[in-house]
Write a protein that holds these residues in place. Structure first.
Motif, PDB file in Angstrom:
ATOM      1  N   LYS A  59       0.824  -1.207   0.000  1.00 28.49           N
ATOM      2  CA  LYS A  59       0.000   0.000   0.000  1.00 28.49           C
ATOM      3  C   LYS A  59       0.864   1.265   0.000  1.00 28.49           C
ATOM      4  O   LYS A  59       0.627   2.181  -0.788  1.00 28.49           O
ATOM      5  CB  LYS A  59      -0.928  -0.001   1.212  1.00 28.49           C
ATOM      6  N   ILE A  60       1.881   1.324   0.855  1.00 26.20           N
ATOM      7  CA  ILE A  60       2.687   2.539   0.937  1.00 26.20           C
ATOM      8  C   ILE A  60       3.498   2.755  -0.347  1.00 26.20           C
ATOM      9  O   ILE A  60       3.599   3.871  -0.855  1.00 26.20           O
ATOM     10  CB  ILE A  60       3.581   2.570   2.191  1.00 26.20           C
ATOM     11  N   VAL A  61       4.049   1.676  -0.909  1.00 26.65           N
ATOM     12  CA  VAL A  61       4.803   1.808  -2.152  1.00 26.65           C
ATOM     13  C   VAL A  61       3.861   2.174  -3.295  1.00 26.65           C
ATOM     14  O   VAL A  61       4.170   3.049  -4.109  1.00 26.65           O
ATOM     15  CB  VAL A  61       5.596   0.521  -2.465  1.00 26.65           C
ATOM     16  N   GLY A  62       2.699   1.550  -3.339  1.00 28.64           N
ATOM     17  CA  GLY A  62       1.717   1.875  -4.378  1.00 28.64           C
ATOM     18  C   GLY A  62       1.285   3.327  -4.322  1.00 28.64           C
ATOM     19  O   GLY A  62       1.231   4.018  -5.349  1.00 28.64           O
ATOM     20  N   ASP A  63       0.974   3.817  -3.116  1.00 26.78           N
ATOM     21  CA  ASP A  63       0.560   5.209  -2.966  1.00 26.78           C
ATOM     22  C   ASP A  63       1.693   6.167  -3.338  1.00 26.78           C
ATOM     23  O   ASP A  63       1.470   7.205  -3.953  1.00 26.78           O
ATOM     24  CB  ASP A  63       0.091   5.481  -1.537  1.00 26.78           C
ATOM     25  N   PHE A  64       2.929   5.791  -2.992  1.00 28.66           N
ATOM     26  CA  PHE A  64       4.072   6.625  -3.367  1.00 28.66           C
ATOM     27  C   PHE A  64       4.243   6.650  -4.881  1.00 28.66           C
ATOM     28  O   PHE A  64       4.486   7.703  -5.476  1.00 28.66           O
ATOM     29  CB  PHE A  64       5.350   6.129  -2.685  1.00 28.66           C
ATOM     30  N   LEU A  65       4.082   5.492  -5.524  1.00 29.92           N
ATOM     31  CA  LEU A  65       4.195   5.451  -6.981  1.00 29.92           C
ATOM     32  C   LEU A  65       3.121   6.288  -7.657  1.00 29.92           C
ATOM     33  O   LEU A  65       3.376   6.933  -8.681  1.00 29.92           O
ATOM     34  CB  LEU A  65       4.148   4.007  -7.479  1.00 29.92           C
ATOM     35  N   VAL A  72       5.663  13.473 -11.839  1.00 27.33           N
ATOM     36  CA  VAL A  72       6.654  13.372 -12.916  1.00 27.33           C
ATOM     37  C   VAL A  72       6.008  13.188 -14.287  1.00 27.33           C
ATOM     38  O   VAL A  72       6.385  13.849 -15.243  1.00 27.33           O
ATOM     39  CB  VAL A  72       7.644  12.225 -12.617  1.00 27.33           C
ATOM     40  N   VAL A  73       5.042  12.298 -14.376  1.00 27.28           N
ATOM     41  CA  VAL A  73       4.441  11.982 -15.668  1.00 27.28           C
ATOM     42  C   VAL A  73       3.315  12.960 -16.020  1.00 27.28           C
ATOM     43  O   VAL A  73       3.251  13.474 -17.129  1.00 27.28           O
ATOM     44  CB  VAL A  73       3.938  10.527 -15.697  1.00 27.28           C
ATOM     45  N   GLN A  74       2.458  13.230 -15.043  1.00 27.55           N
ATOM     46  CA  GLN A  74       1.303  14.089 -15.301  1.00 27.55           C
ATOM     47  C   GLN A  74       1.579  15.562 -14.996  1.00 27.55           C
ATOM     48  O   GLN A  74       0.699  16.399 -15.174  1.00 27.55           O
ATOM     49  CB  GLN A  74       0.108  13.600 -14.475  1.00 27.55           C
ATOM     50  N   ASN A  75       2.778  15.866 -14.534  1.00 30.10           N
ATOM     51  CA  ASN A  75       3.200  17.243 -14.235  1.00 30.10           C
ATOM     52  C   ASN A  75       2.297  17.963 -13.232  1.00 30.10           C
ATOM     53  O   ASN A  75       2.028  19.156 -13.362  1.00 30.10           O
ATOM     54  CB  ASN A  75       3.305  18.066 -15.523  1.00 30.10           C
ATOM     55  N   LYS A  76       1.820  17.222 -12.225  1.00 30.61           N
ATOM     56  CA  LYS A  76       1.007  17.813 -11.165  1.00 30.61           C
ATOM     57  C   LYS A  76       1.925  18.152  -9.999  1.00 30.61           C
ATOM     58  O   LYS A  76       2.166  17.335  -9.120  1.00 30.61           O
ATOM     59  CB  LYS A  76      -0.115  16.869 -10.745  1.00 30.61           C
ATOM     60  N   GLU A  77       2.423  19.369 -10.020  1.00 30.74           N
ATOM     61  CA  GLU A  77       3.389  19.814  -9.024  1.00 30.74           C
ATOM     62  C   GLU A  77       2.842  19.683  -7.603  1.00 30.74           C
ATOM     63  O   GLU A  77       1.699  20.007  -7.335  1.00 30.74           O
ATOM     64  CB  GLU A  77       3.753  21.272  -9.284  1.00 30.74           C
ATOM     65  N   GLY A  78       3.666  19.163  -6.711  1.00 30.63           N
ATOM     66  CA  GLY A  78       3.306  19.041  -5.308  1.00 30.63           C
ATOM     67  C   GLY A  78       2.704  17.709  -4.908  1.00 30.63           C
ATOM     68  O   GLY A  78       2.400  17.493  -3.729  1.00 30.63           O
ATOM     69  N   ALA A  79       2.540  16.784  -5.848  1.00 34.75           N
ATOM     70  CA  ALA A  79       1.908  15.503  -5.528  1.00 34.75           C
ATOM     71  C   ALA A  79       2.740  14.688  -4.546  1.00 34.75           C
ATOM     72  O   ALA A  79       2.198  14.056  -3.639  1.00 34.75           O
ATOM     73  CB  ALA A  79       1.651  14.701  -6.804  1.00 34.75           C
ATOM     74  N   ILE A  80       4.047  14.701  -4.711  1.00 32.93           N
ATOM     75  CA  ILE A  80       4.900  13.940  -3.794  1.00 32.93           C
ATOM     76  C   ILE A  80       4.876  14.575  -2.417  1.00 32.93           C
ATOM     77  O   ILE A  80       4.778  13.877  -1.407  1.00 32.93           O
ATOM     78  CB  ILE A  80       6.342  13.842  -4.341  1.00 32.93           C
ATOM     79  N   GLU A  81       4.917  15.876  -2.370  1.00 31.89           N
ATOM     80  CA  GLU A  81       4.845  16.579  -1.087  1.00 31.89           C
ATOM     81  C   GLU A  81       3.521  16.285  -0.386  1.00 31.89           C
ATOM     82  O   GLU A  81       3.490  16.054   0.823  1.00 31.89           O
ATOM     83  CB  GLU A  81       5.011  18.085  -1.303  1.00 31.89           C
ATOM     84  N   GLU A  82       2.435  16.259  -1.137  1.00 30.56           N
ATOM     85  CA  GLU A  82       1.127  15.927  -0.557  1.00 30.56           C
ATOM     86  C   GLU A  82       1.137  14.517   0.021  1.00 30.56           C
ATOM     87  O   GLU A  82       0.598  14.280   1.100  1.00 30.56           O
ATOM     88  CB  GLU A  82       0.026  16.047  -1.618  1.00 30.56           C
ATOM     89  N   PHE A  83       1.741  13.579  -0.705  1.00 29.04           N
ATOM     90  CA  PHE A  83       1.837  12.204  -0.212  1.00 29.04           C
ATOM     91  C   PHE A  83       2.594  12.171   1.117  1.00 29.04           C
ATOM     92  O   PHE A  83       2.156  11.538   2.080  1.00 29.04           O
ATOM     93  CB  PHE A  83       2.535  11.306  -1.230  1.00 29.04           C
ATOM     94  N   LEU A  84       3.731  12.849   1.162  1.00 30.72           N
ATOM     95  CA  LEU A  84       4.549  12.845   2.370  1.00 30.72           C
ATOM     96  C   LEU A  84       3.816  13.500   3.537  1.00 30.72           C
ATOM     97  O   LEU A  84       3.869  13.009   4.669  1.00 30.72           O
ATOM     98  CB  LEU A  84       5.884  13.539   2.114  1.00 30.72           C
ATOM     99  N   GLU A  85       3.128  14.587   3.270  1.00 34.99           N
ATOM    100  CA  GLU A  85       2.382  15.267   4.337  1.00 34.99           C
ATOM    101  C   GLU A  85       1.241  14.384   4.849  1.00 34.99           C
ATOM    102  O   GLU A  85       1.013  14.282   6.041  1.00 34.99           O
ATOM    103  CB  GLU A  85       1.847  16.608   3.835  1.00 34.99           C
ATOM    104  N   ALA A  86       0.533  13.729   3.936  1.00 35.34           N
ATOM    105  CA  ALA A  86      -0.572  12.861   4.332  1.00 35.34           C
ATOM    106  C   ALA A  86      -0.060  11.646   5.107  1.00 35.34           C
ATOM    107  O   ALA A  86      -0.720  11.169   6.033  1.00 35.34           O
ATOM    108  CB  ALA A  86      -1.351  12.407   3.096  1.00 35.34           C
ATOM    109  N   SER A  87       1.122  11.165   4.749  1.00 29.87           N
ATOM    110  CA  SER A  87       1.685   9.994   5.402  1.00 29.87           C
ATOM    111  C   SER A  87       2.239  10.293   6.786  1.00 29.87           C
ATOM    112  O   SER A  87       2.366   9.395   7.604  1.00 29.87           O
ATOM    113  CB  SER A  87       2.811   9.407   4.539  1.00 29.87           C
ATOM    114  N   SER A  88       2.562  11.543   7.030  1.00 30.06           N
ATOM    115  CA  SER A  88       3.162  11.888   8.327  1.00 30.06           C
ATOM    116  C   SER A  88       2.100  12.217   9.376  1.00 30.06           C
ATOM    117  O   SER A  88       2.428  12.329  10.551  1.00 30.06           O
ATOM    118  CB  SER A  88       4.120  13.069   8.181  1.00 30.06           C
ATOM    119  N   GLY A  89       0.885  12.356   8.977  1.00 33.46           N
ATOM    120  CA  GLY A  89      -0.143  12.746   9.919  1.00 33.46           C
ATOM    121  C   GLY A  89      -0.998  11.656  10.266  1.00 33.46           C
ATOM    122  O   GLY A  89      -1.624  11.230  11.061  1.00 33.46           O
TER     123      GLY A  89
END
Length: 89
Positions: A59-65, A72-89
């Motif tokens: 689940k965590i690897v899938g959500d990160f991917l 990277v592919v869809q050029n939606k800036e901030g998606a990785i940061e959103e993932f990290l923020e959601a995962s830390s809370g």
């Protein structure tokens, strides 16, 4: 610090797979060679550590991917940061 460009493949036409295997770089028959040895050792140790934890690795690897794909592919800036923020809370 590693940038996202460091994760882009070298353009080889490899067969696409839906699983990732992290070989033990200390094993004499290991064929791993995707990164420097110390980096591969860190990846392997982390994978083993998570295997022995209550974290759902798929689940965590899938959500990160999904986040990497969005950024990277869809050029939606901030998606990785959103993932990290959601995962830390």
């Amino acid at each position: 610090m590693t940038g996202l460009d460091d994760y882009i493949g070298d353009g080889e036409n490899q067969q696409k797979q839906t699983h990732i295997t992290l070989s033990n770089p200390d094993h004499p028959e290991s064929e791993a060679g995707y990164a420097e040895e110390e980096r591969m050792k860190k990846h392997f140790r982390a994978a083993k550590s998570l295997k022995n934890s209550p974290i759902d690795r798929k689940k965590i690897v899938g959500d990160f991917l999904v986040a990497v794909d969005k950024e990277v592919v869809q050029n939606k800036e901030g998606a990785i940061e959103e993932f990290l923020e959601a995962s830390s809370g």
